[in-house]
Motif scaffolding. Structure first.
Motif, PDB file in Angstrom:
ATOM      1  N   ILE A 299       0.833  -1.208   0.000  1.00 50.34           N
ATOM      2  CA  ILE A 299       0.000   0.000   0.000  1.00 50.34           C
ATOM      3  C   ILE A 299       0.867   1.258   0.000  1.00 50.34           C
ATOM      4  CG2 ILE A 299      -1.652   1.320   1.366  1.00 50.34           C
ATOM      5  CD1 ILE A 299      -2.853  -1.318   2.298  1.00 50.34           C
ATOM      6  N   LEU A 300       1.932   1.231   0.784  1.00 49.79           N
ATOM      7  CA  LEU A 300       2.835   2.383   0.832  1.00 49.79           C
ATOM      8  C   LEU A 300       3.480   2.636  -0.520  1.00 49.79           C
ATOM      9  CD1 LEU A 300       4.054   4.485   2.777  1.00 49.79           C
ATOM     10  CD2 LEU A 300       5.927   2.889   3.191  1.00 49.79           C
ATOM     11  N   LEU A 302       2.264   1.722  -3.473  1.00 45.60           N
ATOM     12  CA  LEU A 302       1.228   2.215  -4.379  1.00 45.60           C
ATOM     13  C   LEU A 302       0.926   3.686  -4.122  1.00 45.60           C
ATOM     14  CD1 LEU A 302      -1.274  -0.795  -4.436  1.00 45.60           C
ATOM     15  CD2 LEU A 302       0.226  -0.034  -6.284  1.00 45.60           C
ATOM     16  N   TRP A 303       0.819   4.040  -2.824  1.00 42.07           N
ATOM     17  CA  TRP A 303       0.555   5.454  -2.505  1.00 42.07           C
ATOM     18  C   TRP A 303       1.677   6.342  -3.018  1.00 42.07           C
ATOM     19  CZ3 TRP A 303       3.410   8.870   0.416  1.00 42.07           C
ATOM     20  CH2 TRP A 303       2.791  10.095   0.708  1.00 42.07           C
ATOM     21  N   TYR A 304       2.902   5.908  -2.873  1.00 43.83           N
ATOM     22  CA  TYR A 304       4.047   6.695  -3.347  1.00 43.83           C
ATOM     23  C   TYR A 304       4.002   6.845  -4.866  1.00 43.83           C
ATOM     24  CZ  TYR A 304       8.874   8.009  -4.332  1.00 43.83           C
ATOM     25  OH  TYR A 304       9.996   8.633  -4.793  1.00 43.83           O
ATOM     26  N   CYS A 305       3.683   5.731  -5.563  1.00 41.66           N
ATOM     27  CA  CYS A 305       3.617   5.791  -7.032  1.00 41.66           C
ATOM     28  C   CYS A 305       2.504   6.740  -7.489  1.00 41.66           C
ATOM     29  CB  CYS A 305       3.389   4.402  -7.600  1.00 41.66           C
ATOM     30  SG  CYS A 305       4.783   3.268  -7.367  1.00 41.66           S
ATOM     31  N   ILE A 306       1.334   6.644  -6.832  1.00 43.77           N
ATOM     32  CA  ILE A 306       0.222   7.533  -7.194  1.00 43.77           C
ATOM     33  C   ILE A 306       0.582   8.984  -6.909  1.00 43.77           C
ATOM     34  CG2 ILE A 306      -2.157   8.150  -6.617  1.00 43.77           C
ATOM     35  CD1 ILE A 306      -2.690   5.186  -6.124  1.00 43.77           C
ATOM     36  N   HIS A 307       1.212   9.205  -5.756  1.00 44.84           N
ATOM     37  CA  HIS A 307       1.628  10.570  -5.402  1.00 44.84           C
ATOM     38  C   HIS A 307       2.612  11.134  -6.439  1.00 44.84           C
ATOM     39  CE1 HIS A 307       2.787  13.995  -2.947  1.00 44.84           C
ATOM     40  NE2 HIS A 307       4.066  13.623  -3.057  1.00 44.84           N
ATOM     41  N   ARG A 308       3.571  10.300  -6.850  1.00 50.24           N
ATOM     42  CA  ARG A 308       4.534  10.748  -7.854  1.00 50.24           C
ATOM     43  C   ARG A 308       3.839  11.027  -9.192  1.00 50.24           C
ATOM     44  NH1 ARG A 308       9.864  12.083  -7.481  1.00 50.24           N
ATOM     45  NH2 ARG A 308      10.324  10.844  -9.347  1.00 50.24           N
ATOM     46  N   TRP A 309       2.879  10.157  -9.551  1.00 48.98           N
ATOM     47  CA  TRP A 309       2.179  10.333 -10.826  1.00 48.98           C
ATOM     48  C   TRP A 309       1.369  11.627 -10.814  1.00 48.98           C
ATOM     49  CZ3 TRP A 309      -3.235  10.088 -11.692  1.00 48.98           C
ATOM     50  CH2 TRP A 309      -3.594  10.128 -13.041  1.00 48.98           C
ATOM     51  N   ARG A 310       0.672  11.892  -9.705  1.00 51.00           N
ATOM     52  CA  ARG A 310      -0.106  13.124  -9.605  1.00 51.00           C
ATOM     53  C   ARG A 310       0.790  14.355  -9.643  1.00 51.00           C
ATOM     54  NH1 ARG A 310      -4.653  11.826  -4.915  1.00 51.00           N
ATOM     55  NH2 ARG A 310      -5.971  10.451  -6.217  1.00 51.00           N
TER      56      ARG A 310
END
Length: 352
Positions: A299-300, A302-310
């Motif tokens: 989860i961490l 995935l959250w990091y990847c989503i944060h970077r993508w945004r």
């Protein structure tokens, strides 16, 4: 007189040739022995180094430090030193049987925290190195065919319960008069004490082994009552009495009482069962914690990847808006000398 001289010369030449041949053979033998090397390979994805039957007198120190299976059997090692395995901390399986080991220095096995199995059978040991029982992963221990006459005395200093999760213990042919008291062993399922006198055997020792499934008492001298008590105990806990000597005489319970009150119903047996249950609960907790930790890590990530993508998408949008925005430039009219001092600057909009 000429004939004896010629014969002496021939004998001399033959002696020279014979000595030369012997020296060459010895040199060849020494060279061949020096050229022998331990074989390196893999067994079940583990790195194995086999130094089998090489006339070694000590543990070699030039092996790969990543060795996991080390076979030093059939050599002439007399003493294990404190630094013998200091370089090989990844060893999981260690074979030292059929050597001449007479003594083991303190600290010899301490670095082997990954050790799962060690075979010290057929040596000249008089006791078991106590530090083996402190290894956190040791499951199988072979010390059969050693005269362990000092074991009983050394066990008085053993800290119980032992740390090693022993599952298999081979003490056959060690001149034992009783089963060694190692304290509660909740994981031990097979014990081999065959070919020992066991003249001082007591059924209470089996209360420490609540998960025992096989015990080998063949070629021992236990009496008929002890034999019958062991058989009854094993049948009570669902173990295999196959290797217990057949009791020919059916003894009355008044002569040979059933051992249930001294084994299955004893505090020791219940303590062993509690230790096993506690270990199982701890294992489940560790498994659950590992699973939770793994899920949390996923989860961490995935959250990091989503944060970077945004963040990258917002940066691209900002860059695009900056590129599309009309720029203002200073008007050339500001450079004229006719411009009044208080007159505001003129701005022109850059054409797209």
């Amino acid at each position: 007189m000429g004939l004896p001289k010629s014969m002496d010369l021939r004998c001399l030449l033959l002696n020279i040739v014979f000595i030369s041949v012997v020296n060459a053979m010895l040199a060849f033998g020494i060279a061949s022995q020096d050229e022998r090397r331990c074989s390196v390979g893999r067994i079940e994805k583990l790195m194995r180094i086999r130094c089998y039957n090489m006339d070694l007198k000590e543990v070699p120190q030039n092996l790969k430090t990543s060795v996991e299976v080390l076979d030093l059997s059939y050599n002439r090692i007399r003493k294990l030193k404190s630094g013998s395995f200091q370089r090989y901390t990844d060893i999981k399986f260690l074979m030292l049987y059929e050597n001449m080991i007479l003594s083991v220095e303190p600290g010899t096995f301490a670095p082997l925290t990954a050790l799962q199995e060690v075979d010290l059978s057929n040596n000249g040991l008089t006791t078991i190195p106590m530090e083996l029982f402190a290894l956190p992963r040791l499951r199988n221990l072979y010390v059969d065919s050693n005269e362990l006459r000092e074991l009983h005395q050394d066990l008085e200093t053993l800290q119980r319960p032992i740390r090693a999760p022993l599952e298999y213990l081979n003490l056959a042919n060690c001149d034992l008069h009783d089963i060694p008291d190692l304290g509660i062993l909740p994981n031990l399922w097979q014990l081999n004490v065959s070919a020992n006198p066991l003249t001082n055997f007591h059924i209470e020792k089996l209360a420490n082994l609540c998960h025992l499934r096989v015990i080998d008492l063949t070629r021992t001298q236990i009496d008929s009552c002890d034999c019958q008590q062991v058989t009854n105990h094993l049948m009570t806990i669902g173990a295999n009495p196959k290797f217990v000597p057949v009791c020919m005489d059916s003894l009355d319970s008044s002569v040979c009482p059933l051992p249930y009150n001294r084994t299955v119903n004893s505090e020791t047996f219940r303590g062993c069962m509690d230790s096993a249950e506690l270990a199982e609960v701890r294992s489940l907790w560790l498994f659950g914690a590992g699973c939770f930790g793994g899920v949390f890590l996923v989860i961490l990530v995935l959250w990091y990847c989503i944060h970077r993508w945004r963040k990258r998408r917002a940066h691209r949008r900002l860059s695009q808006s900056i590129q599309n925005r009309k720029h203002f430039v200073i008007s050339p009219r500001n450079a004229t000398n006719n411009r009044m001092e208080d007159e505001p600057l003129h701005c022109d909009t850059a054409s797209a």
